[in-house]
Write a protein that holds these residues in place. Structure first.
Motif, mmCIF file in Angstrom:
data_model
loop_
_atom_site.group_PDB
_atom_site.id
_atom_site.type_symbol
_atom_site.label_atom_id
_atom_site.label_comp_id
_atom_site.label_asym_id
_atom_site.label_seq_id
_atom_site.Cartn_x
_atom_site.Cartn_y
_atom_site.Cartn_z
ATOM 1 N N GLU A 97 0.792 -1.199 0.067
ATOM 2 C CA GLU A 97 -0.018 0.249 0.093
ATOM 3 C C GLU A 97 0.841 1.273 -0.152
ATOM 4 N N ILE A 98 0.157 2.332 -0.406
ATOM 5 C CA ILE A 98 0.862 3.737 -0.062
ATOM 6 C C ILE A 98 -0.071 4.134 1.101
ATOM 7 N N ALA A 132 -1.305 -0.985 -6.345
ATOM 8 C CA ALA A 132 -1.146 -0.392 -4.982
ATOM 9 C C ALA A 132 -2.442 -0.185 -4.329
ATOM 10 N N ILE A 133 -2.682 -0.353 -2.980
ATOM 11 C CA ILE A 133 -3.703 0.004 -2.417
ATOM 12 C C ILE A 133 -3.554 1.178 -1.232
ATOM 13 N N GLY A 151 -7.402 9.513 -7.090
ATOM 14 C CA GLY A 151 -8.005 8.781 -7.961
ATOM 15 C C GLY A 151 -8.197 7.175 -7.634
ATOM 16 N N ALA A 152 -8.029 6.822 -6.541
ATOM 17 C CA ALA A 152 -8.068 5.613 -6.111
ATOM 18 C C ALA A 152 -9.757 5.355 -6.092
ATOM 19 N N GLN A 153 -10.077 4.014 -6.126
ATOM 20 C CA GLN A 153 -11.312 3.638 -6.109
ATOM 21 C C GLN A 153 -11.685 2.865 -5.056
ATOM 22 N N ARG A 169 -8.360 0.977 -4.283
ATOM 23 C CA ARG A 169 -7.217 0.499 -5.047
ATOM 24 C C ARG A 169 -6.655 1.724 -6.331
ATOM 25 N N HIS A 170 -5.462 2.015 -6.072
ATOM 26 C CA HIS A 170 -4.832 3.312 -6.828
ATOM 27 C C HIS A 170 -4.825 2.670 -8.300
#
Length: 177
Positions: A97-98, A132-133, A151-153, A169-170
């Motif tokens: 992840e970030i 990445a998440i 912009g992650a969903q 989710r990126h």
């Protein structure tokens, strides 16, 4: 017996206003301040100075174990430590992840989004990640807004620090181009 010196090269990256750099002992007072504040509840706090030091050591040690990890965030103009962001994949985590966290006095300046965007780019380019998440505690609406600005969903909810978290989710490297 003389101590052995180990060196490990941790790259630094820049964004418009921030330097993403390795942690230093001089960052500790700010980290202790952060982990003493109630805002740190989303990052495993509040906690004692001793535990804050251990958390900072974990961020730095993550680099040695994985070859990547969170960076300390330094405001370029002032040289002040403002938080942390970067690739993160501790034991038991669903996938890389970030992560990001800012000292409370630096909220609302756009630093979290700026740092996480640069950290995501570095994870894709430097670490070779293809996805990445980011996991955000369901009560942390400010971090949810950061994930959405990136912009992650929203993908799912999951157990997180004794509660529940949103798993975002990126965008993939191709989508970011």
């Amino acid at each position: 017996m003389s101590p052995t010196t180990h060196t490990y090269s941790i790259p630094s990256f820049e964004s418009e206003r921030l330097l993403l750099r390795p942690f230093q002992q001089s960052d500790f007072e700010a980290m202790a301040h952060f982990f003493a504040d109630p805002v740190s509840q989303f990052y495993g706090g509040p906690c004692s100075r001793e535990d804050a030091w251990r958390k900072m050591a974990v961020y730095a040690g993550h680099w040695l174990l994985h070859g990547y990890g969170p960076w300390a965030l330094e405001e370029k103009v002032s040289g002040q430590f403002v938080g942390l962001s970067g690739p993160w994949f501790p034991e038991g985590w669903p996938e890389p992840e970030i992560t990001w966290a800012l000292l409370p006095e630096h909220h609302g300046k756009g630093y979290a989004t700026e740092a996480a965007r640069r950290a995501l780019q570095a994870a894709y380019e430097y670490c070779g990640w293809t996805t990445a998440i980011s996991v955000v505690a369901t009560g942390n609406v400010a971090s949810r807004a950061v994930a959405e600005r990136l912009g992650a969903q929203l993908e799912a909810t999951m157990p997180f620090r004794g509660g529940e978290g949103w798993r975002f989710r990126h965008l993939s490297p191709a989508m970011l181009r």
